[in-house]
Design a protein around this motif. Structure first.
Motif, mmCIF file in Angstrom:
data_model
loop_
_atom_site.group_PDB
_atom_site.id
_atom_site.type_symbol
_atom_site.label_atom_id
_atom_site.label_comp_id
_atom_site.label_asym_id
_atom_site.label_seq_id
_atom_site.Cartn_x
_atom_site.Cartn_y
_atom_site.Cartn_z
ATOM 1 N N ALA A 1 29.671 49.884 30.183
ATOM 2 C CA ALA A 1 31.114 49.709 30.400
ATOM 3 C C ALA A 1 31.475 49.965 31.860
ATOM 4 N N LEU A 2 30.876 50.986 32.465
ATOM 5 C CA LEU A 2 31.170 51.294 33.860
ATOM 6 C C LEU A 2 30.682 50.182 34.788
ATOM 7 N N ARG A 3 29.560 49.581 34.456
ATOM 8 C CA ARG A 3 29.030 48.507 35.289
ATOM 9 C C ARG A 3 29.847 47.223 35.150
ATOM 10 N N GLU A 4 30.257 46.911 33.904
ATOM 11 C CA GLU A 4 30.885 45.621 33.653
ATOM 12 C C GLU A 4 32.412 45.638 33.777
ATOM 13 N N LYS A 5 33.029 46.769 33.473
ATOM 14 C CA LYS A 5 34.488 46.803 33.417
ATOM 15 C C LYS A 5 35.143 47.488 34.612
ATOM 16 N N THR A 6 34.350 48.223 35.404
ATOM 17 C CA THR A 6 34.957 48.917 36.526
ATOM 18 C C THR A 6 35.377 47.928 37.603
ATOM 19 N N VAL A 7 36.645 47.999 37.978
ATOM 20 C CA VAL A 7 37.192 47.100 38.989
ATOM 21 C C VAL A 7 36.786 47.603 40.367
ATOM 22 N N LYS A 8 36.261 46.702 41.187
ATOM 23 C CA LYS A 8 35.857 47.078 42.542
ATOM 24 C C LYS A 8 36.687 46.313 43.573
ATOM 25 N N VAL A 9 36.301 45.077 43.863
ATOM 26 C CA VAL A 9 36.967 44.331 44.922
ATOM 27 C C VAL A 9 37.955 43.318 44.356
ATOM 28 N N HIS A 10 37.481 42.479 43.446
ATOM 29 C CA HIS A 10 38.298 41.360 42.965
ATOM 30 C C HIS A 10 39.174 41.811 41.801
ATOM 31 N N ILE A 11 40.078 42.734 42.096
ATOM 32 C CA ILE A 11 40.899 43.321 41.035
ATOM 33 C C ILE A 11 41.846 42.283 40.431
ATOM 34 N N VAL A 12 42.421 41.403 41.250
ATOM 35 C CA VAL A 12 43.364 40.404 40.726
ATOM 36 C C VAL A 12 42.658 39.449 39.777
ATOM 37 N N ALA A 13 41.428 39.055 40.132
ATOM 38 C CA ALA A 13 40.688 38.124 39.280
ATOM 39 C C ALA A 13 40.387 38.736 37.928
ATOM 40 N N GLN A 14 40.122 40.044 37.898
ATOM 41 C CA GLN A 14 39.772 40.682 36.632
ATOM 42 C C GLN A 14 41.001 41.008 35.786
ATOM 43 N N LEU A 15 42.140 41.151 36.428
ATOM 44 C CA LEU A 15 43.326 41.581 35.686
ATOM 45 C C LEU A 15 44.357 40.473 35.508
ATOM 46 N N LYS A 16 44.073 39.267 36.010
ATOM 47 C CA LYS A 16 45.101 38.230 36.024
ATOM 48 C C LYS A 16 45.536 37.797 34.631
ATOM 49 N N GLU A 17 44.700 38.025 33.602
ATOM 50 C CA GLU A 17 45.066 37.616 32.249
ATOM 51 C C GLU A 17 45.920 38.645 31.539
ATOM 52 N N THR A 18 46.077 39.833 32.111
ATOM 53 C CA THR A 18 46.889 40.859 31.460
ATOM 54 C C THR A 18 48.365 40.553 31.682
ATOM 55 N N LYS A 19 49.187 40.967 30.724
ATOM 56 C CA LYS A 19 50.611 40.624 30.774
ATOM 57 C C LYS A 19 51.294 41.287 31.965
ATOM 58 N N PHE A 20 50.995 42.581 32.204
ATOM 59 C CA PHE A 20 51.703 43.272 33.271
ATOM 60 C C PHE A 20 51.313 42.727 34.645
ATOM 61 N N ALA A 21 50.051 42.251 34.783
ATOM 62 C CA ALA A 21 49.639 41.639 36.046
ATOM 63 C C ALA A 21 50.387 40.324 36.260
ATOM 64 N N ARG A 22 50.589 39.589 35.183
ATOM 65 C CA ARG A 22 51.321 38.318 35.274
ATOM 66 C C ARG A 22 52.760 38.556 35.663
ATOM 67 N N GLU A 23 53.354 39.639 35.151
ATOM 68 C CA GLU A 23 54.711 40.004 35.547
ATOM 69 C C GLU A 23 54.768 40.287 37.046
ATOM 70 N N GLY A 24 53.769 41.022 37.544
ATOM 71 C CA GLY A 24 53.736 41.334 38.972
ATOM 72 C C GLY A 24 53.610 40.098 39.830
ATOM 73 N N VAL A 25 52.792 39.134 39.401
ATOM 74 C CA VAL A 25 52.616 37.886 40.149
ATOM 75 C C VAL A 25 53.927 37.104 40.202
ATOM 76 N N VAL A 26 54.619 37.007 39.070
ATOM 77 C CA VAL A 26 55.888 36.259 39.025
ATOM 78 C C VAL A 26 56.945 36.944 39.885
ATOM 79 N N LEU A 27 56.994 38.275 39.842
ATOM 80 C CA LEU A 27 57.981 38.997 40.656
ATOM 81 C C LEU A 27 57.681 38.819 42.145
ATOM 82 N N ASP A 28 56.409 38.868 42.519
ATOM 83 C CA ASP A 28 56.032 38.621 43.919
ATOM 84 C C ASP A 28 56.446 37.216 44.351
#
Length: 414
Positions: free
Chosen positions: A263-290
């Motif tokens: 889990a730490l190897r596969e799920k830990t966010v390092k550099v490409h945080i937007v790419a890994q979180l873009k499908e989450t609802k709260f990330a989508r809200e942030g993108v639309v607000l930006d």
């Protein structure tokens, strides 16, 4: 959330029975239940019995009560900060109960007969998880409320991101779901200043203890085996993050916890945080607000906010994306809520996108500072010109009514 029963006709009359299972379900109920609604749920009430001799006996009974809501309160209590001693004493307890839980309290007069409670008696229902809650809306179920019910009952819904916010000797464990950011636990371990600790004895021993306590707390409070958990975020100032992550990997390897290591190897966010979180609802809200704020900066005639201005843009079919906070749908005035429901339905019928923001996330709180409603337009509109046109239309309408009134009065005199 489990949908136990739904009996709503085409006119919106009827009731829905739900069974909340976690903190986010409590948040959904808070957004569903309005003043004036009839809510039926389990309750504990103290009752008094008077015997034939005149003596009174008081005892508590569990019963089901239906109340007409006059007040509703929601609290998402944060996890208390634990000292090193408290954390270490519970580190080995895998069955420890959660340290935090959302609370939902609904108050109002009793609206149905009960042999233990008189009609009209005031009562507060403390909503509990895994117990059925029946909701009947006096004003009827609108499309936004029905959509909230359907969304809350999606199978497999849960925390999408786990986050550990670290300092040197401190850590907060958070779970980010579609609608909530919940702090589940905090730890604090006193760390001596590195410069004042000769050699490695005091400082490194304290850091090793901190890492051990953090590891045990992580295992208890971050559901890293859950399929719904998309990512794990370690955040900290400076070098602390790398030290924590390396210590977690080392300890997982030492204990032979292959699932956690994976889990730490596969799920830990390092550099490409937007790419890994873009499908989450709260990330989508942030993108639309930006996107809205960028539009406001480069082409302000396509970025409108405020209830009056957004309604004007909707009347002209200019809205491409509607940003609206769930806080607006908790208005105590049913007419105001109906106004926003009609706005959402109207722009959706014209093909616009509607993004409903949760006020339990940072993006929703930012939108609330802009009155809770905004819109990105498909073509530019000058607010001053539109308002001038509205004033002219109102004056023309007023003049036409006055002329009609004069004609009627004149006819009456003849």
């Amino acid at each position: 959330m489990k949908l136990v029963g739904k009996f709503v006709d085409k006119s919106g009359t009827g009731h829905v029975t739900l069974r909340p299972e976690d903190d986010e379900d409590m948040w959904h109920l808070y957004n569903l239940i309005q003043q004036g609604d009839l809510v039926r749920a389990p309750a504990i009430r103290r009752v008094q019995n008077v015997s034939a001799t005149g003596s009174t006996e008081s005892h508590r009974v569990r019963l089901h009560l239906t109340i007409q809501v006059s007040k509703i309160e929601f609290s998402s209590s944060g996890a208390p900060s634990s000292s090193a001693d408290q954390a270490s004493s519970t580190a080995g307890s895998s069955s420890a109960a959660p340290t935090t839980a959302a609370a939902l309290h609904i108050s109002g007069p009793v609206a149905s007969e009960n042999r233990h409670v008189k009609m009209g008696a005031f009562h507060t229902l403390d909503i509990e998880s895994n117990r059925d809650v029946r909701i009947e809306k006096v004003e009827g179920w609108d499309s936004v409320a029905i959509a909230r019910v359907e969304e809350s009952c999606v199978p497999g819904r849960g925390a999408e991101v786990g986050a550990v916010v670290c300092g040197e000797g401190t850590a907060a464990f958070c779970l980010l779901s579609q609608h909530m950011t919940l702090v589940t636990h905090r730890i604090s371990v006193p760390i001596p200043r590195k410069a004042s600790a000769p050699g490695t004895s005091q400082y490194e021993k304290a850091m090793a203890r901190f890492y051990a306590i953090l590891y045990d707390a992580f295992v208890r409070h971050i559901p890293y085996t859950s399929p719904s958990l998309r990512a794990i975020v370690f955040a900290s100032p400076g070098w602390v993050r790398e030290g924590v992550l390396n210590a977690m990997m080392t300890e997982a390897g030492r204990r032979g916890d292959k699932i956690l290591s994976k889990a730490l190897r596969e799920k830990t966010v390092k550099v490409h945080i937007v790419a890994q979180l873009k499908e989450t609802k709260f990330a989508r809200e942030g993108v639309v607000l930006d996107k809205f704020f960028k539009m406001l900066g480069v082409e302000e005639m396509r970025a409108w906010y405020g209830p009056d201005h957004v309604h004007l843009a909707a009347d002209r079919g200019a809205i491409g994306t509607l940003l609206i906070s769930d806080e607006l749908f908790r208005a105590s005035d049913p007419k105001l809520r109906k106004k926003y429901v009609e706005l959402v339905e109207g722009v959706q019928q014209k093909g616009a996108e509607v993004v409903m923001f949760s006020s339990m996330h940072e993006s929703g709180q930012q939108l609330n500072q802009l009155t809770g409603i905004a819109a990105i337009l498909t073509f530019p509109l000058d607010i001053e010109v539109v308002e001038a046109e509205e004033r002219e239309a109102r004056e023309e309408e007023k003049g036409r009514h006055e002329e009609e009134g004069e004609v009627v009065d004149g006819g009456g005199v003849g």
